[in-house]
Design an enzyme around this catalytic site. Structure first.
Site, short mmCIF file in Angstrom:
data_model
loop_
_atom_site.label_atom_id
_atom_site.label_comp_id
_atom_site.label_asym_id
_atom_site.label_seq_id
_atom_site.Cartn_x
_atom_site.Cartn_y
_atom_site.Cartn_z
N ASP A 176 0.88 -1.17 0.00
CA ASP A 176 0.00 0.00 0.00
C ASP A 176 0.92 1.22 0.00
OD1 ASP A 176 -1.61 2.16 0.66
OD2 ASP A 176 -2.95 0.98 1.93
N LYS A 201 -5.87 10.21 -1.47
CA LYS A 201 -4.84 10.95 -0.75
C LYS A 201 -3.94 11.73 -1.73
CE LYS A 201 -6.67 8.44 2.49
NZ LYS A 201 -8.06 8.71 2.76
O1 P1T Z 1 -10.52 5.72 2.03
P1 P1T Z 1 -10.13 4.82 0.91
O2 P1T Z 1 -9.88 5.53 -0.38
O3 P1T Z 1 -11.03 3.64 0.77
O4 P1T Z 1 -8.68 4.25 1.29
C1 P1T Z 1 -8.42 3.52 2.43
C2 P1T Z 1 -6.97 3.63 2.82
C3 P1T Z 1 -6.07 2.71 2.33
N1 P1T Z 1 -4.75 2.76 2.65
C4 P1T Z 1 -4.27 3.72 3.45
C5 P1T Z 1 -2.82 3.72 3.79
C6 P1T Z 1 -5.12 4.69 3.97
O5 P1T Z 1 -4.60 5.64 4.76
C7 P1T Z 1 -6.51 4.66 3.65
C8 P1T Z 1 -7.48 5.67 4.17
N2 P1T Z 1 -6.97 6.41 5.25
C9 P1T Z 1 -7.62 7.42 5.89
C10 P1T Z 1 -8.86 7.83 5.58
C11 P1T Z 1 -6.87 8.05 6.99
O6 P1T Z 1 -7.24 9.15 7.45
O7 P1T Z 1 -5.86 7.47 7.42
#
Ligand code: P1T
Length: 384
Positions: A176, A201
Site C-alpha cells: 500500500d 490521498k
Molecule cells: O478511504 P479509501 O480511499 O477507501 O482508502 C483507504 C486507505 C487505504 N490505505 C491507506 C494507507 C489509507 O490511509 C486509507 C485511508 N486512510 C484514511 C482515511 C486516513 O485518514 O488514514
C-alpha cells in the site's frame, strides 16, 4: 505516448496514458460520461462495450498511473478499500495472509471483520523486524500485505527484503503505497508484485475524490484482477477519473512541498517542550531512518507525535488549531490534523492500539502545501 521508458516522472505525470482526443483534438482527455457504446454489428465495436468494463477516461487515468508506478498495468476502483476487496477475492477459504501490525483502521476492519468470517486467515506481525516477519508465514500463506510507512505509527518496512521473503515462500507481496506516492517510492522496482493506493490521498491530492488504484506488471495477477474489477463492479465514474488525472499532473510538484513542509514541522515539534516524541521518517531519530533513506527518495508529508499529557491535552490542542483542519484523511493540498485513537483507527481494538502505541496523546498531521511559516505559527499558538 507509447515509449515511456526514457521520460522523467513529471513528464509522465502530465502526459502518460493521454493523447489528444481523436474526434476533436481536445488536449485534455474528455469526460466520457456514458454508460454504453454503439456497436456496428453485434460484437463489432471500438474496444468499449459498457462502462463498468471499460471507459476511455478511465483507460487514460489507468495508463498514467501504470507509467508512474513503472508498472505494465493499472486498474482503477471506487475507493482504496475496493482495491483490497478485489485483491482479497483472489483468495480462497483456508488461505493465509501476513499483514503488518500497524495498518489503516479500515484495512484492519475489512480483513478482520469482512474476510476472516469467510475463512481467510490473517496474521498481523511487526514486519519492521525481519525475524518476526519470517515467523509469521505458514504453508498456506498466499499474500504478504505491507503498508510503508505504516498508518499511523510511520514504521518503515524494508520492501526489498520482505518481497524477497514472500517470493521465497511462494507468496505474492502487496504494498500500500498511499503515504509515499510513486514520486517518493516505487515498490515494484524493489521486487513487490502489486501496488495499491487510496488515490483519495496524494495521488488526487485535492481532497475532492474517493478512489483507489492497483498497479502490477504480473500478467496473471492483472488478468484475474481485471476480471474481478468488472465482475465485482466497484469502478470509479468518468468524472472522478478526470479529476484524479488532473490531480496527478502536479503530483511531483506537490510531493516536494509536502515533504519540505513536513520536515520543518517535524523539526519544530521535536524541539518543543510540550511534545514528548515525534515520528517522521526523515528525522535521524526515526528507528528505521536508514531503511527510509535506502528505499524512499523523499520522506513524505505525514508526521505523528505524542503530546505531553493525555486525552485532555490532545483534545485542547486539536480544538485550537485554525489553519489545520481537524479531519480524517490526508494527502490533500490543505493541512489536516487528527486523533488516530478516536478517529481513523477507532476500528482497531483498544488492546491492539495500546500494543502498537496508538495512545490517547497521539496526534497525526498531514502537512499540506501552504506557506510553512503559517503552519508553524498555527501549531505554536495551539500549543501555548
Ligand atoms: O478511504 P479509501 O480511499 O477507501 O482508502 C483507504 C486507505 C487505504 N490505505 C491507506 C494507507 C489509507 O490511509 C486509507 C485511508 N486512510 C484514511 C482515511 C486516513 O485518514 O488514514
Amino acid at each position: 505516448m507509447k515509449d515511456n521508458t526514457k521520460l522523467g516522472f513529471g513528464t509522465l505525470a502530465i502526459h502518460a496514458g493521454q493523447s489528444p482526443d481523436p474526434v476533436s483534438g481536445a488536449v485534455m482527455t474528455p469526460i466520457y460520461q456514458t454508460s454504453t457504446y454503439a456497436q456496428a454489428s453485434p460484437g463489432e465495436h471500438k474496444g468499449y462495450e459498457y462502462s463498468r468494463t471499460d471507459n476511455p477516461t478511465r483507460t487514460a487515468y489507468q495508463g498514467c498511473v501504470a507509467a508512474l508506478e513503472s508498472a505494465k498495468y493499472a486498474l482503477a476502483f471506487s475507493s482504496g478499500l475496493a482495491t483490497m476487496d478485489a485483491i482479497m477475492h483472489t483468495l480462497r477459504p483456508g488461505d493465509h495472509v501476513v499483514c503488518c501490525d500497524d495498518v489503516y483502521g479500515g484495512t484492519f476492519r475489512i480483513f478482520d471483520k469482512v474476510f476472516k468470517p469467510f475463512g481467510i486467515q490473517f496474521t498481523f506481525a511487526d514486519l519492521s523486524d525481519l525475524k518476526s516477519a519470517g515467523a509469521a508465514f505458514t504453508p498456506k500463506t498466499k499474500l504478504l500485505w505491507l503498508e510503508t510507512p505504516t498508518n499511523p505509527m510511520l514504521k518503515v518496512l524494508d520492501i526489498q527484503a520482505l518481497a524477497n521473503l514472500a517470493r521465497s515462500k511462494n507468496a505474492l507481496s502487496v504494498v500500500d503505497n498511499t503515504f509515499m506516492s510513486p514520486y517518493f517510492q516505487q515498490p515494484l522496482k524493489l521486487g513487490a508484485d502489486i501496488v495499491i493506493h487510496s488515490i483519495t490521498k496524494y495521488m488526487n491530492g485535492h481532497s475532492d475524490v474517493v478512489g483507489g488504484v492497483i498497479a502490477t506488471s504480473n500478467d496473471e495477477v492483472y488478468k484475474e484482477l481485471k476480471f474481478l474489477q468488472n465482475s465485482i463492479g466497484a469502478v470509479p465514474g468518468p468524472f472522478d477519473c478526470f479529476l484524479v488525472m488532473r490531480g496527478l499532473k502536479t503530483l511531483h510538484v506537490r510531493m516536494e512541498r509536502h515533504a519540505s513542509n513536513a520536515m520543518a514541522i517535524a523539526k519544530y515539534l521535536e524541539k518543543h517542550p510540550k511534545i514528548e516524541r515525534v515520528i517522521y521518517p526523515g528525522l535521524e531519530s526515526h528507528p528505521q531512518h536508514a531503511v527510509a533513506r535506502k528505499q524512499m527518495s523523499g520522506f513524505g508529508g505525514m508526521i505523528t507525535f505524542f503530546i505531553k499529557g493525555g486525552l485532555p491535552e490532545a483534545r485542547s490542542f486539536l480544538e485550537k488549531v485554525r489553519i489545520f483542519a481537524l479531519a480524517e484523511s490526508l494527502g490533500g493540498v490543505e493541512s489536516l490534523i487528527e486523533h488516530p485513537a478516536i478517529m481513523t483507527h477507532a476500528s482497531v481494538p483498544a488492546e491492539t492500539r495500546k500494543t502498537l502505541g496508538i495512545h490517547d496523546n497521539l496526534v497525526r498531521i498531514s502537512a499540506g502545501i501552504e506557506d510553512v511559516k503559517d503552519l508553524l505559527a498555527d501549531l505554536d499558538q495551539a500549543l501555548q
